[in-house]
Design an enzyme around this catalytic site. Structure first.
Site, PDB file in Angstrom:
ATOM      1  CG  ASP A   1      -3.834  -5.408  -4.482  1.00 50.67           C
ATOM      2  OD1 ASP A   1      -4.942  -5.008  -4.071  1.00 50.67           O
ATOM      3  OD2 ASP A   1      -2.941  -5.826  -3.721  1.00 50.67           O
TER       4      ASP A   1
ATOM      5  CG  HIS B   1      -1.913  -1.060   1.279  1.00 52.38           C
ATOM      6  ND1 HIS B   1      -1.654  -2.275   1.864  1.00 52.38           N
ATOM      7  CD2 HIS B   1      -3.167  -1.127   0.795  1.00 52.38           C
ATOM      8  CE1 HIS B   1      -2.730  -3.044   1.750  1.00 52.38           C
ATOM      9  NE2 HIS B   1      -3.655  -2.374   1.094  1.00 52.38           N
TER      10      HIS B   1
END
Length: 532
Positions: A286, A214
């Site tokens: 993702d 992230h």
């Protein structure tokens, strides 16, 4: 459903190339968005023929989450809001939308006051009972369907071989490729029985890294042979059973592609996943807003077009839908657009044609109790001390944080040993500890992720270490087992892993404490303290 899905032959003929590209986009939508943001999304869906949506709780909690600096607002009515938004967005769509969510341990991963099941690491502690995992998959699938969600972006099939992993850890079934495969297979079987679509993730394997994708780009510096031996093993096996989709993680594998991360690498998506492993279903990215890749492509639409060129079908959490569509139309081969559109449409036909399941979602409590009974794990370095602690007088000590500690309350009510909270009664504890050599310490870690010592304040952690070093301690840990590695335990320490803080798990932990439940679980990962 207010609109019927067109057969592929009709859709192929009726939709323009631009509309087909729109079907490849899955922007993120948020339960707690303002009316202005919802209206804007409705317009985007309508104008650009968006094909799918992925639901998150709020902008503060989603994907990059700005390292947790934004406050996440609690919303008691999240579930009703979810259903309302799904209905609104479906009405805005010119073709039915695929609705997706991350519900690895149930809708509760994203939505308050919805059924929650144990984390994958807890299920990993089961020594047999794959039917219980199958039931978890079915329960979650039914919960998704009841809410109007077609696509559960799970399970995680990463093998968590790195204890320092900041983002997978408790989301993995463990560090054994065979256990990950068998448990993921059972979960998928259960979910399939409900008619809910799946996605195995994060290809080609996010388990052996200490970087959170992230926030940065993890590097997995392994040869193809090493990957095939371990990381790729569950993906390869499950692909042969025809999973609906594979999610590609944001990872740099320099021995496979020294220049591009997996998200934008044709060597990894097309050559490895498609050609070598033979996967012909939907490849989904993702979240494309994650810093591992988003910061590499500042020009709007470029990341989406590059990922598509590499072999991606569905572009999840694209923040630049119009620009991405234009860039793909300007750069892509038409045949590839048609191929990806066909894969997506076939997935839609499967989702919308599945016969309505007459069974309603079941309450999770009974299943959670069975899971508690079968996952409780003893880690005894000096087992003879355990019976001494239980049979004599002991200090009933807890680190509760925000959890309700029914376990320690039960010890007080049934056994007469008053509960003391380490975080609130520190001054009193110094005196009490002088009088007690034996301590039963129930610990509820503030966080499930390892960041910042699982959320423990340094002073509290130091006090835990002090007690463990000085006293005969029996720990009951209601959380991520990796938390034991920061508590200064020795090989002779005694701990019981309960994994979850659910009421059912606490009640079964008490039954174990009084000798009425045998621990049947096995630790699914390696801890530094308890090396075999």
């Amino acid at each position: 459903m207010h609109k019927k899905i067109l057969p592929y032959t009709s859709a192929h003929k009726d939709l323009s190339l631009r509309q087909k590209v729109g079907q490849l986009f899955m922007p993120a939508v948020f339960i707690n968005d303002t009316e202005e943001e919802v209206t804007k999304m409705e317009q985007l869906i309508h104008d650009h023929y968006v094909g799918a949506l992925c639901f998150f709780h709020s902008r503060a909690s989603a994907a990059t989450n700005f390292e947790g600096k934004k406050k996440v607002v609690h919303n008691e009515k999240s579930y009703n809001r979810l259903k309302t938004l799904i209905e609104r967005y479906q009405k805005a769509a010119q073709q039915p939308l695929l609705i997706a969510i991350d519900a690895e341990w149930g809708l509760a991963m994203r939505i308050e006051n919805t059924p929650q099941y144990p984390y994958a690491i807890t299920l990993g502690a089961l020594t047999n009972n794959l039917d219980l995992i199958e039931q978890v998959g079915q329960h979650i699938g039914l919960d998704c369907k009841e809410a109007g969600i077609h696509w559960n972006l799970s399970p995680v099939v990463d093998i968590n071989s790195n204890p320092e992993n900041p983002v997978i850890g408790y989301r993995s079934f463990g560090d054994s490729k065979d256990e990950v495969l068998s448990k993921a297979g059972a979960y998928l079987k259960g979910m399939a029985s409900s008619g809910t679509l799946n996605s195995i993730k994060h290809f080609p394997g996010h388990g052996d890294t200490a970087t959170d994708s992230h926030l940065g780009l993890p590097v997995i510096d392994k040869s193809l042979e090493e990957l095939q031996e371990n990381e790729l093993y569950p993906f390869h096996q499950l692909i042969q059973n025809r999973v609906d989709s594979v999610m590609v993680g944001h990872l740099l594998l320099p021995q496979l592609d020294s220049e591009e991360p997996s998200t934008t690498s044709s060597k990894i998506i097309t050559d490895l996943l498609r050609n070598t492993l033979g996967f012909d279903g939907v490849v989904i990215s993702d979240a494309l807003n994650m810093h591992a890749v988003s910061q590499r492509y500042p020009e709007k639409g470029k990341l989406e077009a590059t990922a598509f060129a590499a072999g991606m079908d569905m572009l999840c959490f694209s923040e630049h839908v119009p620009e991405g569509i234009t860039e793909i139309l300007n750069t892509a081969i038409e045949a590839q657009i048609e191929q990806s559109f066909e894969r997506i449409w076939q997935l839609k036909e499967k989702a919308f044609s599945h016969s309505k399941d007459t069974s309603l979602p079941k309450e999770p409590s009974g299943l959670n109790r069975l899971l508690a009974q079968n996952t409780l794990t003893e880690l005894y370095g000096k087992a003879e001390e355990v019976s001494k602690i239980k049979s004599g007088e002991f200090l009933n000590l807890s680190v509760n944080n925000s959890s309700h500690n029914g376990f320690s309350v039960k010890i007080e009510e049934d056994l007469g040993q008053k509960q003391w909270d380490l975080t609130k009664d520190k001054a009193t504890l110094e005196t009490l500890l002088e009088k007690h050599q034996n301590v039963v310490l129930s610990i509820f870690p503030p966080a499930v992720k390892p960041k910042n010592n699982f959320g423990f304040e340094n002073e509290v952690l130091d006090f835990i270490k002090h007690i463990i070093a000085q006293k005969n301690v029996l720990i009951y840990l209601f959380g991520n087992p990796y938390a034991l590695d920061i508590m200064g335990l020795s090989p002779t320490s005694n701990a019981v892993l309960v994994y979850q803080d659910f009421p059912e798990f606490q009640e079964e932990a008490f039954q174990h404490f009084i000798g009425k439940l045998m621990a049947a679980g096995k630790l699914p990962v390696q801890l530094k303290t308890f090396q075999p």
